[in-house]
Design an enzyme around this catalytic site. Structure first.
Site, PDB file in Angstrom:
ATOM      1  N   ASP A  45       0.985  -1.149   0.062  1.00 32.60           N
ATOM      2  CA  ASP A  45       0.005  -0.084   0.068  1.00 32.60           C
ATOM      3  C   ASP A  45       0.962   1.172  -0.242  1.00 32.60           C
ATOM      4  O   ASP A  45       0.518   2.390  -0.452  1.00 32.60           O
ATOM      5  CB  ASP A  45      -0.885  -0.087   1.029  1.00 32.60           C
ATOM      6  CG  ASP A  45      -2.216  -0.830   1.078  1.00 32.60           C
ATOM      7  OD1 ASP A  45      -2.434  -1.357  -0.057  1.00 32.60           O
ATOM      8  OD2 ASP A  45      -2.800  -1.270   1.980  1.00 32.60           O
ATOM      9  N   ASN A 122      -5.215   8.777   1.918  1.00 32.53           N
ATOM     10  CA  ASN A 122      -5.437   8.139   2.994  1.00 32.53           C
ATOM     11  C   ASN A 122      -5.984   9.133   4.264  1.00 32.53           C
ATOM     12  O   ASN A 122      -6.951   9.339   4.704  1.00 32.53           O
ATOM     13  CB  ASN A 122      -4.344   7.312   3.992  1.00 32.53           C
ATOM     14  CG  ASN A 122      -4.361   5.936   3.620  1.00 32.53           C
ATOM     15  OD1 ASN A 122      -5.336   5.384   2.805  1.00 32.53           O
ATOM     16  ND2 ASN A 122      -3.420   5.268   3.844  1.00 32.53           N
ATOM     17  N   GLU A 123      -5.018  10.075   4.762  1.00 33.09           N
ATOM     18  CA  GLU A 123      -5.096  11.131   5.696  1.00 33.09           C
ATOM     19  C   GLU A 123      -4.409  12.208   5.761  1.00 33.09           C
ATOM     20  O   GLU A 123      -3.356  12.125   5.285  1.00 33.09           O
ATOM     21  CB  GLU A 123      -5.394  10.528   7.163  1.00 33.09           C
ATOM     22  CG  GLU A 123      -4.050   9.924   7.656  1.00 33.09           C
ATOM     23  CD  GLU A 123      -3.166   8.927   7.340  1.00 33.09           C
ATOM     24  OE1 GLU A 123      -2.087   8.850   6.614  1.00 33.09           O
ATOM     25  OE2 GLU A 123      -3.876   7.764   7.292  1.00 33.09           O
ATOM     26  N   ASP A 150      -2.254  16.516  21.436  1.00 37.36           N
ATOM     27  CA  ASP A 150      -1.128  16.242  20.486  1.00 37.36           C
ATOM     28  C   ASP A 150      -1.527  16.657  19.125  1.00 37.36           C
ATOM     29  O   ASP A 150      -0.444  16.818  18.595  1.00 37.36           O
ATOM     30  CB  ASP A 150      -0.551  14.791  20.525  1.00 37.36           C
ATOM     31  CG  ASP A 150       0.074  14.397  22.044  1.00 37.36           C
ATOM     32  OD1 ASP A 150       0.094  15.428  22.576  1.00 37.36           O
ATOM     33  OD2 ASP A 150       0.540  13.349  22.190  1.00 37.36           O
ATOM     34  N   LYS A 165      -7.880   4.722  12.880  1.00 36.25           N
ATOM     35  CA  LYS A 165      -8.263   3.843  13.475  1.00 36.25           C
ATOM     36  C   LYS A 165      -7.159   3.496  14.794  1.00 36.25           C
ATOM     37  O   LYS A 165      -7.806   3.217  15.676  1.00 36.25           O
ATOM     38  CB  LYS A 165      -8.061   2.524  12.832  1.00 36.25           C
ATOM     39  CG  LYS A 165      -8.383   1.080  13.581  1.00 36.25           C
ATOM     40  CD  LYS A 165      -8.581   0.015  12.614  1.00 36.25           C
ATOM     41  CE  LYS A 165      -9.134  -1.178  13.440  1.00 36.25           C
ATOM     42  NZ  LYS A 165      -8.278  -1.664  14.661  1.00 36.25           N
TER      43      LYS A 165
END
Length: 270
Positions: A45, A122-123, A150, A165
């Site tokens: 990935d 993804n992010e 944080d 997740k």
């Protein structure tokens, strides 16, 4: 059909790359790294994420195929020992594809006239390097909370299985075109309060993050990271662009989730 191959440098990936090139040439496909119709990644990935960012300017005209040299990934449908079957599928290609939503990231910085624009598969995360990150979080243009902690993570549905997740976010099916905001180690006590739960934001809404101090941050977009100063705000929303995968053989999303995190099918198969 013009095909580009992107691979990592481990031994299995290099061997699979050479085998695939021979099979493609034998079946009259051309190798074209500059203007491909199809991008095949060999590795995992992470290799596919690298290819996505390399060819992000061609998203309207290319499709991706992922070959994994380890185990089934979230974006890789084929294994390195299945190359003849993959090339046979290419020969009979009918142009079918499946697409996933992407994250649109726009950053405004002091001293810059134009905002910076990124796409994430993804992010994207924003973290403070030296101390607590304090920022205001807006949903659309309304203040939602003042965050202390944080950092914050904003993910796509497919990216919800990654960093999101690990910080307690929900896994979202990619047919739901929503983005998710998850808190990273937020401070919650009698004085300071945050929602302390992941937020799933509708497709026609957006998230704005405005830090109280403007420097000392790490900004990540997928696997890319940079130290940033003078951040005024970051804005996240569902992108107009989408990533397209060739639909020769596509593993169901929940099967990927089960295989990656549970493995019950393998464990209880008779």
């Amino acid at each position: 059909m013009k095909i580009a191959i992107v691979h990592n440098n481990n031994e299995k990936s290099l061997a699979a790359t050479e085998e695939l090139k021979l099979l493609l040439i034998k079946n009259n496909f051309s190798i074209d790294k500059r203007n491909p119709d199809l991008i095949i990644t060999i590795g995992g990935d992470g290799t596919l994420l690298s290819a996505f960012h390399r060819y992000a300017h061609l998203l309207d005209s290319v499709r991706f195929v992922g070959i994994h040299t380890g185990h089934l990934g979230f974006y890789t449908d084929w294994r390195d020992y299945e190359l003849p079957e993959l090339v046979a599928s290419l020969v009979n290609d009918k142009g079918e594809s499946i697409s996933y939503p992407l994250l649109d990231v726009r950053g405004t910085f002091q001293g810059r006239k134009e905002s910076s624009h990124f796409l994430a598969l993804n992010e994207s995360t924003m973290k403070r390097v030296d101390g607590t990150m304090v920022c205001d979080v807006f949903v659309k243009d309304e203040l939602f909370e003042r965050f202390r902690g944080d950092g914050l993570c904003v993910s796509t549905p497919t990216g919800s299985t990654g960093y999101n997740k690990s910080v307690g976010g929900a896994i979202i099916h990619p047919r739901l075109e929503a983005i998710q905001l998850a808190e990273i180690a937020s401070i919650n006590n009698r004085v300071f309060r945050t929602l302390s739960s992941p937020m799933i934001v509708a497709p026609d809404e957006w998230i704005r993050i405005k830090p109280i101090t403007t420097d000392g941050f790490i900004l990540t977009v997928d696997q890319l990271s940079s130290s940033e100063k003078n951040i005024v705000e970051l804005q996240y929303r569902i992108a107009n662009e989408r990533i397209h995968f060739a639909r020769y053989r596509h593993t169901h999303f929940w099967s990927r989730v089960e295989d990656a995190f549970i493995g019950a099918k393998n464990k209880y198969e008779v």
